[in-house]
Every structure is written in C-alpha cells, then in structure tokens.
Design an enzyme around this catalytic site. Structure first.
Site, PDB file in Angstrom:
ATOM      1  N   THR A   1     -35.053  12.805  -0.674  1.00 52.85           N
ATOM      2  CA  THR A   1     -36.209  13.351   0.033  1.00 52.85           C
ATOM      3  C   THR A   1     -35.828  13.433   1.500  1.00 52.85           C
ATOM      4  O   THR A   1     -35.714  12.425   2.193  1.00 52.85           O
ATOM      5  CB  THR A   1     -37.446  12.466  -0.155  1.00 52.85           C
ATOM      6  OG1 THR A   1     -37.797  12.447  -1.544  1.00 52.85           O
ATOM      7  CG2 THR A   1     -38.622  13.002   0.653  1.00 52.85           C
TER       8      THR A   1
ATOM      9  N   LYS B   1     -41.904  18.786  -1.894  1.00 47.50           N
ATOM     10  CA  LYS B   1     -41.962  17.323  -1.919  1.00 47.50           C
ATOM     11  C   LYS B   1     -42.869  16.803  -0.807  1.00 47.50           C
ATOM     12  O   LYS B   1     -43.581  15.805  -0.984  1.00 47.50           O
ATOM     13  CB  LYS B   1     -40.559  16.729  -1.781  1.00 47.50           C
ATOM     14  CG  LYS B   1     -40.499  15.194  -1.823  1.00 47.50           C
ATOM     15  CD  LYS B   1     -41.027  14.627  -3.137  1.00 47.50           C
ATOM     16  CE  LYS B   1     -41.053  13.104  -3.155  1.00 47.50           C
ATOM     17  NZ  LYS B   1     -39.727  12.484  -3.252  1.00 47.50           N
TER      18      LYS B   1
END
Length: 288
Positions: free
Chosen positions: A97, A172
C-alpha cells in the site's frame, strides 16, 4: 509463468508467498530480516535470496509486499534492487500500500527496461492473507493483468483491474477511507452499548443481520468489545495509509473531514501505547 520471486515476508507477504509455493510455483523469497526467510523456507521448501536482485533473477514475475514508498524503492532500485536483474518482458507486481505517484514512478523505470508493471495493493488483512482470500485492486495494462491474475488467484478471492497504473493505489485509498470510518462507527456504538449495560454479543448477533451489518462488525465486533486487539493491521500502518490518502486528496481537491478527525483519534491511541494494536482498538479512545 512458473518461476516467481516474493520480496517482503511480513504478516501479509509470508502467507502470500506460501500460497504461491503451495500452488506449485517455483518461489524465491527475500526478506530484510534473513531469519524470517529461513523460517519460510523450512515451512514451504522454496528458495531464499540474500538480495532483491538475487531473488528476481530469471523470474517471470516478481511480487513485492513491503512497508511504504521508501521500502519499495529500496528493494527495486539501485545495484541490489530487483530491477537490476529482471529480464525483459518479466512483470513486477507491487502489493505494497503506497502512493499512486510511486506506482507511476516505478512504471517508468520498468518501461525503460521493457519490464511490465502492475500496482496491486490488497485488502483483507492478515486473516485474508493466511486464508488466501484477499481482494486485490490493480492498476496497469489489461493484458498484463490477465497474465498475472491466475498467479495471484493463489491468495486472492477477487482481483480487479481498476484502470491505468496508479489506479490500484487510488482504489486502496478509498478502501482505507471507507473501512476506517466504519470502524469509527462501531467504536462509538459499542462503547455506547457497554455503558448502557447491553450484552454486546447478543447485540452484535442481532444488528449484524440488519442495516448496520458489515465485514468489520462480523470479524472485529466481538473482539473489539472484549478488548482484544491483536489481529494484524496495526494503528501505525493505518495512519501511514491515511497520510497517503490525505496527500492525494490535497492534489485532487477532495475533502476528507471525518477521516482527518478519525486520524487524530488514532493518534490518541498511539499515545496510549497502541501503536501495534489493530485498528479495532479505536474503541479504547472512547473508553478513557
């Protein structure tokens, strides 16, 4: 595509690489803490490397799952980085991420070496990684996604190409904005329930069947009420993820007022010593 590398054996990467080995792929792993790689090899009978460059050598696909933008650069760029040994037409898949800006930066480096790139952050937490049921949000070219999806299926129940490079990371960010705000609602509601003297187990069994139901309630509701906060995705990491979302929101002119308040609540949890507690520990902020 049978020979793959997996760089980063944290709470997510360790089981993800294991699923690849169990699916029959020839897996070489690299981890900054070498002892973790040795432990993985003993469990899964794969190969271990001393550098990302060594791990990526002659691999069809190189997967990365590390901490943040700088960690990704450290294992991909430079003389010992994965890109130093990746062959033409191999694929680099970043499960970290990270920022959309980093994804575009890496894609340019890959293009210069005729290597394909997919940004592919995951959702589902430690349990999702261990059980092989992650959700993956991807950015890149369709034909490259089609190439790597069957391999990622070893640890994912759903993968989706969201758009061009960087789109996976943007998706995300939305995921993190949404789920943390759900956790906030649960923390407030369950703190209210406890102070009102309700049986929270019965409460959760009941309201989870209605409009208040969610994955977070089903998987973290009862443990949140029990004060159990050892489920992988730490407060430190969620604040890192939210900082990425805030930076992107500033660029595109998107307001995140509630999420910014929530981020400060998580800061309070850190100050209580909860850096490594999972995100459901937000309830402790209301129990002070």
């Amino acid at each position: 595509m049978k020979k793959v590398a997996f760089i980063g054996l944290g709470v997510m990467g360790y089981p993800m690489a294991g699923h690849l080995a169990n699916a029959g792929y020839n897996v070489t792993v690299y981890n900054r803490t070498h002892e973790k790689a040795i432990a993985w090899q003993k469990e899964h009978q794969g190969n271990i490397a001393l550098t990302p460059k060594e791990a990526a050598n002659n691999c069809d696909v190189v997967f990365i799952c590390v901490g943040n933008d700088d960690d990704v650069r450290a294992v991909t760029l430079g003389g010992n980085g994965a890109l130093a040994s990746m062959a033409k037409h191999a694929v680099l898949v970043d499960h970290t991420t990270a920022s959309a800006e980093l994804a575009r930066e890496l894609s340019k480096h890959c293009q210069q070496q005729h290597i394909s790139f997919i940004d592919a952050p995951v959702s589902g937490g430690q349990a999702g990684a261990e059980n092989g049921v992650l959700t993956i949000m991807c950015g890149g070219e369709q034909h490259i996604f089609d190439q790597v999806k069957p391999i990622m299926d070893a640890y994912a129940r759903f993968s989706q190409l969201m758009g061009d490079v960087g789109s996976g990371q943007l998706a995300k960010m939305v995921n993190q904005i949404c789920f943390t705000n759900v956790v906030q609602g649960l923390a407030e509601g369950f703190n209210f329930a406890q102070k009102a003297g309700l049986d929270t187990d019965k409460l959760i069994d009941t309201i989870s069947k209605g409009a208040a139901g969610s994955w977070q309630m089903d998987n973290r509701g009862k443990t949140m009420c029990a004060g159990e906060f050892d489920f992988g995705f730490a407060v430190d990491w969620v604040r890192k993820d939210l900082a990425i979302a805030f930076a992107e929101a500033e660029k595109i002119g998107a307001e995140l007022p509630n999420t910014k308040i929530l981020d400060q609540y998580y800061k309070e949890v850190q100050e209580m010593g909860g850096n490594r507690w999972d995100t459901s520990s937000l309830i402790t902020r209301f129990q002070k």
